[in-house]
Scaffold this motif. Structure first.
Motif, mmCIF file in Angstrom:
data_model
loop_
_atom_site.group_PDB
_atom_site.id
_atom_site.type_symbol
_atom_site.label_atom_id
_atom_site.label_comp_id
_atom_site.label_asym_id
_atom_site.label_seq_id
_atom_site.Cartn_x
_atom_site.Cartn_y
_atom_site.Cartn_z
ATOM 1 N N PHE A 30 -5.752 -6.258 -8.495
ATOM 2 C CA PHE A 30 -6.723 -6.477 -7.449
ATOM 3 C C PHE A 30 -6.970 -7.971 -7.278
ATOM 4 O O PHE A 30 -7.109 -8.714 -8.250
ATOM 5 C CB PHE A 30 -8.030 -5.776 -7.801
ATOM 6 C CG PHE A 30 -9.031 -5.826 -6.701
ATOM 7 C CD1 PHE A 30 -8.862 -5.022 -5.591
ATOM 8 C CD2 PHE A 30 -10.099 -6.685 -6.759
ATOM 9 C CE1 PHE A 30 -9.772 -5.069 -4.556
ATOM 10 C CE2 PHE A 30 -11.013 -6.740 -5.728
ATOM 11 C CZ PHE A 30 -10.848 -5.925 -4.624
ATOM 12 N N GLU A 79 -4.802 -3.682 -2.056
ATOM 13 C CA GLU A 79 -5.405 -4.362 -3.211
ATOM 14 C C GLU A 79 -5.008 -5.824 -3.234
ATOM 15 O O GLU A 79 -5.796 -6.688 -3.610
ATOM 16 C CB GLU A 79 -4.976 -3.690 -4.522
ATOM 17 C CG GLU A 79 -5.808 -2.465 -4.838
ATOM 18 C CD GLU A 79 -5.357 -1.745 -6.097
ATOM 19 O OE1 GLU A 79 -4.360 -2.170 -6.699
ATOM 20 O OE2 GLU A 79 -6.008 -0.759 -6.461
ATOM 21 N N ASP A 134 -10.511 -2.399 -1.592
ATOM 22 C CA ASP A 134 -10.450 -1.197 -2.415
ATOM 23 C C ASP A 134 -10.460 0.032 -1.526
ATOM 24 O O ASP A 134 -10.977 0.007 -0.405
ATOM 25 C CB ASP A 134 -11.651 -1.142 -3.373
ATOM 26 C CG ASP A 134 -11.428 -1.956 -4.632
ATOM 27 O OD1 ASP A 134 -10.397 -1.765 -5.279
ATOM 28 O OD2 ASP A 134 -12.282 -2.792 -4.959
#
Lengths: 344, 344
Positions: A105, B92, B97
């Motif tokens: 992420f 990501e 998200d």
DNA sequence: CTGAAAGCGCTTACAG
DNA sequence: CTGAAAGCGCTTACAG
């Protein structure tokens, strides 16, 4: 976007009063509560979670760790996909949303940083990467966790009773009259002990019948997919051509094993009986007679959500919760006795 | 939790300056930017998304609608599971998200309410419920959307070029010398036209060869799973026993169809050739010779993420993006000609 | 039972 | 190039 202040103006009450009415806390007269709730409904008001989260420190987000390196199937894993379907339903009822935690992420955060970034309230660890160092820190990171496979220090694991399943497999084969029984495993690991536990139960059960469990009947495959099952079965069979049955720790491996057996001209179950594990849909159509074990994905998911919600509420968690697997009897086990239909 | 103010104290700068340094916007001397970034790193600072979202109105959340009523497999759907794996990775990287949208959230919100609640910035519609009224409103709800299956007014759809795949199937069978070719479909729907489009392409291609496409060779199965394929094939074959080939709109149906054919003693491909669709792992082990089409799940996911990210950035989206499917030649098609190996 | 004040952690104009 | 002020939408003590 309509806010609490709009509602305040419309109803003549103050913002805090609106907040109390909508959240059902604090003391308010039923009358004002009603007027406020109705006004909110009429106005189509939806609370803003970011503001809520900022002031309450509760994001209502559950982080999920799902990597699935071992099978490489991601959402399509035979156990984890279904487990997640159910888990999601359960926590949504409680007003939580799922959020997948990722190490990739934003160009590489740790799971825990990802959690802090989103104020994640609890973590479901479905299947982490093998030997991930970060796992060891999860139990003490301050965020409630629950695991559905891996053992992690300080984290409750909700998992299939693998030993018991191993026992059942041994009993089924023993009672069917098999003497030489092979075991086809997958890498034995301490933290993710599905394969190891199944072997333990299997071995203990055989020993309880006074049979010695020779290590040469054990073959540990290199991975969890069918190619490894093919190779493993080849080694096992060439070493122990006297076996009349084999218990395999997962259906994908069992599929590969059966492929090998069929190729060398063996008949299942006439020459060799096979029991698998997972009730894997990917294998079922190809091997509709394969006896196997069904892990109770719904139950695991439901218990995991309960454990996690309790943890978030501050209730201490048990260390481990076991869920029985169900033996699915089909046609891949030959019985040398013709006594009666066994029920397990 | 360490905040921007802690960093301000430590470095001697003000909170806004910290913010600018960390986000890379505004004008700052490289020197102060460096000191701040280092201080943040040293302190293990992680931004708080709730605060960010509240002040910027950007949640960095992508809502996902995934219901899968037609196959009932949820995350384990042959197309959608893999698509989601890839889509997740893509977004990501951009700091977004995934958040599953649900109608059951918090005792029943609409998708759009769920979006507003979480300030969702974009919506990926993987597979909605059939005839969901809310779908019609998504195109004008103000939140950028992208769909990977269903056609929704005002929403860009990234989807397999089904017509072209239908053409290829027809061509393969025609060039192999088949004259009477059946088509086994699934419910034809306007908004979710996978089955219909495959038929259109199939029919057009046959007609381009000067063949009339008699409706009696078309059978529409009642659903997308194998039982329906079995029943559909039975009807089709009893009506048209002269067919030598059949194109089936999905592998699960094809599996059921083959089961029927095998049961009545037909050989595949000697008596009847079969082409499926999806390259479904659930069927592959059972029918390793089935010719089929592989939808490019990674490509669809990647394009969908690009479209959505563009939409969020304010760039207008195309109406539709087509992704070619790949024909997978295996052994379930018999050729009456022995001319050459065809390449598609 | 109800409201004024302050704060959650961040960012956005606007000054200087 | 840097900072003081105000605001995002909500909730939590604390008064009254």
């Amino acid at each position: 976007m309509i806010t609490i202040y709009d509602l305040a103006k419309q109803t003549g009450f103050s913002a805090p009063t609106i907040s109390k009415a909508l959240n059902g806390n604090g003391k308010l007269s039923d009358e004002t509560r009603q007027t406020i709730v109705e006004a909110a409904k009429k106005a189509g008001y939806t609370a803003n979670m970011a503001a809520k989260a900022l002031s309450t420190k509760h994001s209502r987000l559950i982080g999920v760790i799902l990597e699935d390196v071992s099978m490489q199937r991601g959402f399509e894993h035979p156990l984890f996909g279904g487990l997640l379907n159910k888990f999601r339903k359960e926590i949504e009822l409680a007003g939580y949303d799922l959020l997948f935690l990722s190490k990739h992420f934003n160009e590489g955060m740790s799971y825990i940083d990802h959690c802090r970034y989103r104020d994640v309230e609890g973590i479901l660890i479905v299947n982490p990467i093998d030997d991930d160092e970060e796992m060891k820190t999860l139990g003490t990171c301050g965020i409630p966790c629950v695991s559905t496979n891996e053992f992690i220090p300080g984290v409750c694991t909700v998992v299939t009773d693998n030993e018991n399943a191993g026992q059942i497999a041994a009993r089924v084969l023993y009672e069917a009259g098999h003497e030489k029984i092979g075991f086809l495993g997958a890498p034995f690991r301490e933290n993710s002990p599905a394969a190891l536990e199944r072997y333990k139960g299997f071995k203990a059960e055989l020993e309880s019948y006074g049979k010695e469990c020779d290590e040469k009947y054990l073959e540990v495959c290199s991975a969890w997919w069918d190619g490894a099952g093919y190779e493993g079965m080849k080694k096992l069979y060439e070493r122990c051509p006297d076996i009349t049955a084999v218990f395999v720790v997962c259906d994908a491996l069992a599929f590969g094993a059966m492929k090998y057996l069929l190729e060398i001209g063996k008949s299942i179950p006439n020459d060799i009986s096979v029991i698998g594990f997972d009730d894997d849909t990917t294998v079922l159509k190809a091997a509709p007679t394969l006896c196997t074990f069904r892990q109770d994905r719904d139950k695991i998911a439901q218990l995991a959500s309960e454990v996690l919600l309790q943890g978030i509420a501050g209730v201490p968690n048990p260390e481990i919760v076991r869920v029985p697997a169900e033996y699915i009897q089909r046609g891949s086990v030959r019985s040398f006795r013709r006594i009666h239909q066994m029920a397990y």
